[in-house]
Design a protein around this motif. Sequence first.
Motif, PDB file in Angstrom:
ATOM      1  N   PRO A 131      12.116 -16.203  16.361  1.00  0.00           N
ATOM      2  CA  PRO A 131      11.835 -17.402  17.155  1.00  0.00           C
ATOM      3  C   PRO A 131      12.668 -17.438  18.430  1.00  0.00           C
ATOM      4  O   PRO A 131      13.703 -16.770  18.530  1.00  0.00           O
ATOM      5  CB  PRO A 131      12.216 -18.544  16.196  1.00  0.00           C
ATOM      6  CG  PRO A 131      13.215 -17.936  15.263  1.00  0.00           C
ATOM      7  CD  PRO A 131      12.794 -16.499  15.099  1.00  0.00           C
ATOM      8  N   GLU A 132      12.197 -18.186  19.390  1.00  0.00           N
ATOM      9  CA  GLU A 132      12.869 -18.426  20.669  1.00  0.00           C
ATOM     10  C   GLU A 132      12.865 -17.182  21.554  1.00  0.00           C
ATOM     11  O   GLU A 132      12.296 -17.184  22.641  1.00  0.00           O
ATOM     12  CB  GLU A 132      14.295 -18.939  20.454  1.00  0.00           C
ATOM     13  CG  GLU A 132      14.955 -19.388  21.749  1.00  0.00           C
ATOM     14  CD  GLU A 132      16.329 -19.983  21.563  1.00  0.00           C
ATOM     15  OE1 GLU A 132      16.976 -20.304  22.573  1.00  0.00           O
ATOM     16  OE2 GLU A 132      16.754 -20.140  20.394  1.00  0.00           O
ATOM     17  N   LEU A 133      13.487 -16.108  21.107  1.00  0.00           N
ATOM     18  CA  LEU A 133      13.556 -14.877  21.895  1.00  0.00           C
ATOM     19  C   LEU A 133      13.285 -13.707  20.961  1.00  0.00           C
ATOM     20  O   LEU A 133      14.102 -13.393  20.094  1.00  0.00           O
ATOM     21  CB  LEU A 133      14.936 -14.736  22.549  1.00  0.00           C
ATOM     22  CG  LEU A 133      15.060 -13.670  23.646  1.00  0.00           C
ATOM     23  CD1 LEU A 133      14.214 -14.043  24.844  1.00  0.00           C
ATOM     24  CD2 LEU A 133      16.523 -13.507  24.057  1.00  0.00           C
ATOM     25  N   ASP A 153      19.475 -14.362  15.799  1.00  0.00           N
ATOM     26  CA  ASP A 153      18.378 -14.472  16.772  1.00  0.00           C
ATOM     27  C   ASP A 153      18.729 -13.687  18.020  1.00  0.00           C
ATOM     28  O   ASP A 153      19.844 -13.177  18.173  1.00  0.00           O
ATOM     29  CB  ASP A 153      18.077 -15.944  17.111  1.00  0.00           C
ATOM     30  CG  ASP A 153      19.298 -16.694  17.605  1.00  0.00           C
ATOM     31  OD1 ASP A 153      19.872 -16.280  18.625  1.00  0.00           O
ATOM     32  OD2 ASP A 153      19.671 -17.695  16.966  1.00  0.00           O
ATOM     33  N   GLY A 154      17.778 -13.621  18.944  1.00  0.00           N
ATOM     34  CA  GLY A 154      17.967 -12.829  20.141  1.00  0.00           C
ATOM     35  C   GLY A 154      19.051 -13.366  21.058  1.00  0.00           C
ATOM     36  O   GLY A 154      19.818 -12.592  21.655  1.00  0.00           O
ATOM     37  N   HIS A 195      16.081 -13.444   9.480  1.00  0.00           N
ATOM     38  CA  HIS A 195      16.042 -13.685   8.037  1.00  0.00           C
ATOM     39  C   HIS A 195      17.293 -13.107   7.390  1.00  0.00           C
ATOM     40  O   HIS A 195      17.620 -11.929   7.554  1.00  0.00           O
ATOM     41  CB  HIS A 195      14.801 -13.048   7.413  1.00  0.00           C
ATOM     42  CG  HIS A 195      14.351 -13.749   6.165  1.00  0.00           C
ATOM     43  ND1 HIS A 195      15.121 -13.806   5.029  1.00  0.00           N
ATOM     44  CD2 HIS A 195      13.214 -14.443   5.890  1.00  0.00           C
ATOM     45  CE1 HIS A 195      14.470 -14.483   4.101  1.00  0.00           C
ATOM     46  NE2 HIS A 195      13.318 -14.894   4.598  1.00  0.00           N
ATOM     47  N   ASP A 196      17.988 -13.946   6.639  1.00  0.00           N
ATOM     48  CA  ASP A 196      19.259 -13.536   6.036  1.00  0.00           C
ATOM     49  C   ASP A 196      19.083 -12.375   5.057  1.00  0.00           C
ATOM     50  O   ASP A 196      19.935 -11.489   4.967  1.00  0.00           O
ATOM     51  CB  ASP A 196      19.892 -14.737   5.324  1.00  0.00           C
ATOM     52  CG  ASP A 196      21.216 -14.377   4.666  1.00  0.00           C
ATOM     53  OD1 ASP A 196      22.133 -13.928   5.375  1.00  0.00           O
ATOM     54  OD2 ASP A 196      21.308 -14.513   3.434  1.00  0.00           O
ATOM     55  N   ILE A 197      17.972 -12.358   4.313  1.00  0.00           N
ATOM     56  CA  ILE A 197      17.758 -11.291   3.324  1.00  0.00           C
ATOM     57  C   ILE A 197      17.677  -9.932   4.010  1.00  0.00           C
ATOM     58  O   ILE A 197      18.235  -8.938   3.519  1.00  0.00           O
ATOM     59  CB  ILE A 197      16.492 -11.577   2.502  1.00  0.00           C
ATOM     60  CG1 ILE A 197      16.733 -12.756   1.556  1.00  0.00           C
ATOM     61  CG2 ILE A 197      16.063 -10.340   1.711  1.00  0.00           C
ATOM     62  CD1 ILE A 197      15.550 -13.105   0.685  1.00  0.00           C
ATOM     63  N   ILE A 218      21.901  -0.392  17.312  1.00  0.00           N
ATOM     64  CA  ILE A 218      21.428  -1.769  17.125  1.00  0.00           C
ATOM     65  C   ILE A 218      20.118  -1.741  16.348  1.00  0.00           C
ATOM     66  O   ILE A 218      19.182  -1.011  16.713  1.00  0.00           O
ATOM     67  CB  ILE A 218      21.208  -2.486  18.476  1.00  0.00           C
ATOM     68  CG1 ILE A 218      22.514  -2.570  19.259  1.00  0.00           C
ATOM     69  CG2 ILE A 218      20.629  -3.890  18.258  1.00  0.00           C
ATOM     70  CD1 ILE A 218      22.348  -3.148  20.658  1.00  0.00           C
ATOM     71  N   PHE A 219      20.060  -2.508  15.259  1.00  0.00           N
ATOM     72  CA  PHE A 219      18.806  -2.740  14.543  1.00  0.00           C
ATOM     73  C   PHE A 219      18.258  -4.088  15.007  1.00  0.00           C
ATOM     74  O   PHE A 219      18.931  -5.119  14.875  1.00  0.00           O
ATOM     75  CB  PHE A 219      19.028  -2.760  13.028  1.00  0.00           C
ATOM     76  CG  PHE A 219      19.252  -1.401  12.432  1.00  0.00           C
ATOM     77  CD1 PHE A 219      18.167  -0.578  12.144  1.00  0.00           C
ATOM     78  CD2 PHE A 219      20.520  -0.931  12.167  1.00  0.00           C
ATOM     79  CE1 PHE A 219      18.358   0.679  11.602  1.00  0.00           C
ATOM     80  CE2 PHE A 219      20.725   0.324  11.630  1.00  0.00           C
ATOM     81  CZ  PHE A 219      19.640   1.137  11.346  1.00  0.00           C
ATOM     82  N   MET A 220      17.036  -4.083  15.535  1.00  0.00           N
ATOM     83  CA  MET A 220      16.483  -5.273  16.168  1.00  0.00           C
ATOM     84  C   MET A 220      15.163  -5.666  15.509  1.00  0.00           C
ATOM     85  O   MET A 220      14.178  -4.916  15.556  1.00  0.00           O
ATOM     86  CB  MET A 220      16.251  -5.012  17.664  1.00  0.00           C
ATOM     87  CG  MET A 220      15.733  -6.195  18.444  1.00  0.00           C
ATOM     88  SD  MET A 220      17.018  -7.442  18.752  1.00  0.00           S
ATOM     89  CE  MET A 220      18.083  -6.543  19.881  1.00  0.00           C
ATOM     90  N   ASP A 221      15.135  -6.841  14.880  1.00  0.00           N
ATOM     91  CA  ASP A 221      13.877  -7.379  14.360  1.00  0.00           C
ATOM     92  C   ASP A 221      12.975  -7.710  15.549  1.00  0.00           C
ATOM     93  O   ASP A 221      13.446  -8.183  16.592  1.00  0.00           O
ATOM     94  CB  ASP A 221      14.153  -8.629  13.522  1.00  0.00           C
ATOM     95  CG  ASP A 221      12.894  -9.158  12.853  1.00  0.00           C
ATOM     96  OD1 ASP A 221      11.974  -8.355  12.611  1.00  0.00           O
ATOM     97  OD2 ASP A 221      12.831 -10.369  12.585  1.00  0.00           O
ATOM     98  N   VAL A 222      11.686  -7.476  15.407  1.00  0.00           N
ATOM     99  CA  VAL A 222      10.758  -7.714  16.519  1.00  0.00           C
ATOM    100  C   VAL A 222      10.326  -9.171  16.571  1.00  0.00           C
ATOM    101  O   VAL A 222      10.350  -9.811  17.615  1.00  0.00           O
ATOM    102  CB  VAL A 222       9.536  -6.779  16.407  1.00  0.00           C
ATOM    103  CG1 VAL A 222       8.486  -7.137  17.458  1.00  0.00           C
ATOM    104  CG2 VAL A 222       9.970  -5.332  16.584  1.00  0.00           C
TER     105      VAL A 222
END
Length: 650
Positions: free
Chosen positions: A570-572, A547-548, A524-526, A563-567
């Motif tokens: 999509p896809e990965l 994305d992943g 998400h860009d926001i 690294i900040f990683m969204d959980v």
Amino acid sequence: MAIAKADMPAAALDSCAGAIRQRRKALLQRLGMAAACALVFSPLLGWSLSAAWVLGYFAVQLVDLWIFGPVNDGKAERLRGVRRLAGYAMLTINAGYFGSLAVPLWLVGGAMGGICASMLLSAGAIYSMINAPRSTSVLVLTVTPQFLYLASMPFFMAAYGASPAFVTAAAVAVGVFITYCLSTWQRMNQARISETAARIEAEEKRADAERIMEGRSAFLASVGHDLRTPISAILTGSAELERGAADGSARAQARLISDAGFMMKALLDDLLDHAKLEAGHMTVDAVDFNLRELLNQTTRLWRGPARAKGLKFRIEGAATVPTSVRGDPMRLRQVLNNLISNAMKFTAEGAITLRFNVWAEDTGGHAVLIEVADTGPGMTGEQLARLFTPFDQTADGVSARHGGTGLGLSISLHLAELMGGRLTARSSVGRGASFTLSLRLDPAQAEIAVASTFDQESRDAVARALSTRPSTRPSSPATPAPAAQALTETEADAVPTADGPPPPSGDEGGDDGRPMRVLVVDDHDINRRAIQLILQPLGCDIATAADGMAALKICESSSFDLIFMDVRMPELDGRETTRRIRSGNGPNANVPVIAVTADTAPEDIAACTEAGMTYFVPKPITPPMLLGAITHVMTMAQADDDMGAETAAA
């Protein structure tokens, strides 16, 4: 809604198999009845005849069991071929053999024996009627022999010289009895069909309700996850506006936006928790934790708001609190924050008191009693009765003055029950209110060391309570209390304040003064822009990935300090992306990865840890939260480096 017969299972309309199984359940009753009859009538019929009759009856039951074995065992719903004809014959033979005892009773006992025979046959007919539920065929085959024996009674009476009037009366009585039995079975059968239809309808409604609840839970989870993104942007943007405001008016406007954002987050959290509880999806864990430190950190966070409001914050009975226990620390902290926040909200002057009482149990556990008392306006009996009702604020205008959904206490009550405890309240008008949480906590399986905890949930509760009072804003709600006021004498590690820990310096991530390199991965860009907005004033070198898969490509060619990683992507997803980063030999295999997630249940955090993530930041993101996570992770990394250097030197 009525259910048509065509929509009902065939077994519900004429269940021959059900009637057969019903007769199988009553087998011991039939055998006992036959043995009792043979014993009672043996003085009249003779022991040899009675014994022969009862042995023959037992043999008939054995054959009955063999023929109907597939139905009784559930292997078939109906018999077929020769076995089916044998089954029909066996039902008639079984009933006919039992009724045959009436013949020797008439022949040997005369009129008095006939009276006994009529009672025996009446009992047999009623038994056949009861044990033929929803099956006309089983009823006809089992009750017909009894009716035929009964119909022969007038002839026996005539043979023994009864007057025509008595013979006629007996014939009419037999006809009335047969009619009564058939009409009674019909009513019973209709009642069974109606009951089955009602049960099917209730089951369908239950299944529909479960589908609706599951759909609503999924909808709320999806909407909640999506709402956290704009809330993160609101909180981040307002914090940056307040930090860069040139005058008091601009700062006040930025604070208003922040307060509204915290209120939105609080409403969302309460609604999602309420939905989980209502759907039965809320769970509690059993883990070892330091109870004394949990209470210490929680109370320290509330001292600042209490002082800012001019309230005394008292703690009594801290010496009785054990150290290592087993339970759910996250849910316990949530209940405590709700109770303290509620007391802070409604207490304008005086004091808020926390009382602890703990008793050791013979089984090795602890009975824990935590009371939160305030000197607020108190409540009437009617308000107390409605206190734990969801969405009920007990009085008009409470929501307008203090905010909230009216869910906090209801959620706390259910969480206390899930933990095996109780939450009760006492109050009277003008004398404040007192909430008591009683729990039983098992002893810890291992000694728990005091460790620093990034207690964002407690800080959110503090910020939530403060956001309802726009007129004041304390500078540091989590200012550590003096040693004399702390819950324990142990010096606790510093807990980041609600306004955030000191930001890391621009060269914290490198050895040569270069800026810290950060990769932000979010679909998400926001969210990417919000994190960038927080990190840019620190001079960080920021790269982003949507994305992943894109993150993996960037990690192959560039190295990062963090690294900040969204959980959820999509896809990965973020966890699988982290696993691939860790499993490779690239430049970022050992880089700290901070999970950014709206799923903060213990099992979700455990899954992030298993995937190799170093830490987590719950959504919606706030600057204090993000900076606190960076400080925590970098401090851990520096400590590991120092330990490695010492080991190498040794």
